[in-house]
Design an enzyme around this catalytic site. Structure first.
Site, PDB file in Angstrom:
ATOM      1  N   ARG A 152       0.867  -1.181   0.000  1.00 50.87           N
ATOM      2  CA  ARG A 152       0.000   0.000   0.000  1.00 50.87           C
ATOM      3  C   ARG A 152       0.904   1.231   0.000  1.00 50.87           C
ATOM      4  O   ARG A 152       2.027   1.186   0.503  1.00 50.87           O
ATOM      5  CB  ARG A 152      -0.896   0.024   1.230  1.00 50.87           C
ATOM      6  CG  ARG A 152      -1.819  -1.171   1.384  1.00 50.87           C
ATOM      7  CD  ARG A 152      -2.633  -1.045   2.662  1.00 50.87           C
ATOM      8  NE  ARG A 152      -3.597  -2.129   2.844  1.00 50.87           N
ATOM      9  CZ  ARG A 152      -3.352  -3.256   3.521  1.00 50.87           C
ATOM     10  NH1 ARG A 152      -2.156  -3.427   4.108  1.00 50.87           N
ATOM     11  NH2 ARG A 152      -4.272  -4.185   3.633  1.00 50.87           N
ATOM     12  N   HIS A 251      -2.312   2.127  -5.866  1.00 47.97           N
ATOM     13  CA  HIS A 251      -3.119   0.947  -5.569  1.00 47.97           C
ATOM     14  C   HIS A 251      -3.334   0.092  -6.817  1.00 47.97           C
ATOM     15  O   HIS A 251      -3.590  -1.118  -6.705  1.00 47.97           O
ATOM     16  CB  HIS A 251      -4.454   1.364  -4.956  1.00 47.97           C
ATOM     17  CG  HIS A 251      -4.863   0.512  -3.797  1.00 47.97           C
ATOM     18  ND1 HIS A 251      -4.149   0.454  -2.616  1.00 47.97           N
ATOM     19  CD2 HIS A 251      -5.902  -0.364  -3.644  1.00 47.97           C
ATOM     20  CE1 HIS A 251      -4.723  -0.400  -1.785  1.00 47.97           C
ATOM     21  NE2 HIS A 251      -5.784  -0.901  -2.383  1.00 47.97           N
ATOM     22  N   HIS A 277      -4.128  -9.082   3.940  1.00 43.81           N
ATOM     23  CA  HIS A 277      -5.572  -9.053   4.131  1.00 43.81           C
ATOM     24  C   HIS A 277      -5.946  -9.891   5.348  1.00 43.81           C
ATOM     25  O   HIS A 277      -5.525 -11.045   5.478  1.00 43.81           O
ATOM     26  CB  HIS A 277      -6.289  -9.629   2.902  1.00 43.81           C
ATOM     27  CG  HIS A 277      -6.289  -8.713   1.724  1.00 43.81           C
ATOM     28  ND1 HIS A 277      -6.527  -9.143   0.431  1.00 43.81           N
ATOM     29  CD2 HIS A 277      -6.088  -7.371   1.634  1.00 43.81           C
ATOM     30  CE1 HIS A 277      -6.465  -8.114  -0.396  1.00 43.81           C
ATOM     31  NE2 HIS A 277      -6.204  -7.032   0.308  1.00 43.81           N
ATOM     32  N   TYR A 286      -9.680 -11.017  -6.544  1.00 44.25           N
ATOM     33  CA  TYR A 286      -8.677 -11.202  -7.591  1.00 44.25           C
ATOM     34  C   TYR A 286      -8.902 -12.469  -8.398  1.00 44.25           C
ATOM     35  O   TYR A 286      -8.387 -12.608  -9.502  1.00 44.25           O
ATOM     36  CB  TYR A 286      -7.273 -11.186  -6.984  1.00 44.25           C
ATOM     37  CG  TYR A 286      -6.943  -9.836  -6.395  1.00 44.25           C
ATOM     38  CD1 TYR A 286      -6.701  -8.746  -7.215  1.00 44.25           C
ATOM     39  CD2 TYR A 286      -6.934  -9.634  -5.024  1.00 44.25           C
ATOM     40  CE1 TYR A 286      -6.439  -7.494  -6.692  1.00 44.25           C
ATOM     41  CE2 TYR A 286      -6.675  -8.391  -4.486  1.00 44.25           C
ATOM     42  CZ  TYR A 286      -6.433  -7.318  -5.326  1.00 44.25           C
ATOM     43  OH  TYR A 286      -6.195  -6.082  -4.792  1.00 44.25           O
TER      44      TYR A 286
END
Length: 309
Positions: A152, A251, A277, A286
């Site tokens: 990030r 991102h 996550h 994804y």
């Protein structure tokens, strides 16, 4: 039913939000559009606004949804109706708010935007020959870490050169790892690939020319830690210089990292760990990107994918 009385109630409410709540004119106009829809529905059902029940609201929501209105659009309309009936309740016009417990249909979660492998490689390999060589080395290292590690932007700018008692994150080139502080103050170690290690070594060899005393890994011309906004702007500029059709943001490189790793490995748990996550459901989006990739390959290659025109 008294159509004039209903219209008068709506006008009184709009005057309330315009004068009493001092909402912006555009907001008032949107409220007026939503309440006009409510008036039309009530008239079609031949009931006054003050007699509308939750069952009516649910039926009208179903009709809007069937007509193609998005869940988000319906949610905004319901919010306007809910405020109107709350105001009517305060003036003892209705015994309860018929919109209170009505929810809009869920909208499908939008897929994250990811670069194709070729575009990601073009961005990573791009060289800005006219740029300051120190800043160019820094920007190359930034791209390699964002795309090569799936960080990030907040994790990236929080990295320090070395570990310390106050470091939010740091890099360990000997171990080939980036230690980052993610969401929920959870730390994780992410492997750094060979290209990213080489880019970081090149950047660290030049970083001292900015005469910085800041422990940050990535600093600007003034020697201070880069902000997330600065990274956004530099990456956008670099992607346009590289000839990419879409401006790239940090991102997007994180999404690209996840999508490309999943396409190659199909290991959803590994991608979850790499991205940090907490819930694998967040990572599962994804798999939809991966299916899109497979579907495009099928459409392009299989002789039965499309009927001949």
């Amino acid at each position: 039913m008294d159509a004039d009385a209903d219209a008068a109630l709506v006008e009184r409410y709009l005057e309330h939000v315009r004068v009493g709540k001092r909402l912006a004119q555009r907001t008032v106009e949107l409220y007026a559009l939503d309440l006009r829809k409510l008036l039309e529905n009530a008239r079609a059902a031949n009931i006054p606004l003050t007699r509308v029940q939750t069952a009516h609201i649910r039926r009208w929501v179903a009709q809007m949804h069937a007509g193609g209105r998005s869940g988000r659009g319906i949610a905004l309309i319901l919010s306007g109706w809910r405020g109107f009936y709350a105001w009517l309740g305060l003036h003892d016009q209705v015994p309860s708010n018929p919109v209170q417990d009505v929810k809009a249909p869920r909208s499908p979660r939008p897929l994250p935007k990811a670069l194709g492998v070729d575009d990601a490689m073009r961005l990573a390999d791009h060289e800005d020959e006219g740029a300051d060589p120190v800043l160019e080395a820094r920007d190359v290292a930034i791209v390699e870490l964002l795309y090569g590690c799936g960080l990030r932007v907040g994790e990236l700018v929080g990295l320090d050169v070395v570990a310390s008692g106050v470091a939010r994150g740091w890099i360990d080139l000997d171990a080939g790892e980036a230690h980052v502080l993610g969401k929920g103050s959870k730390r994780r170690a992410v492997p750094i690939g060979r290209q990213a290690v080489q880019a970081l070594q090149a950047w660290l060899g030049l970083r001292g020319q900015l005469a910085t005393t800041d422990p940050a890994l990535f600093v600007g011309r003034g020697g201070r830690r880069l902000t997330a906004q600065s990274v956004w702007l530099r990456l956008r500029r670099r992607s346009m210089q590289a000839g990419l059709a879409t401006p790239v943001h940090p991102h997007m490189l994180r999404h690209s990292f996840a999508s490309h790793v999943l396409q190659s490995s199909s290991d959803l748990r590994a991608v979850q760990e790499l991205l940090g996550h907490a819930n694998i459901a967040t990572t599962q989006v994804y798999t939809r990107l991966d299916f899109q990739h497979l579907a495009k390959a099928y459409d392009a290659a299989h002789p039965r994918a499309h009927r001949k025109r």
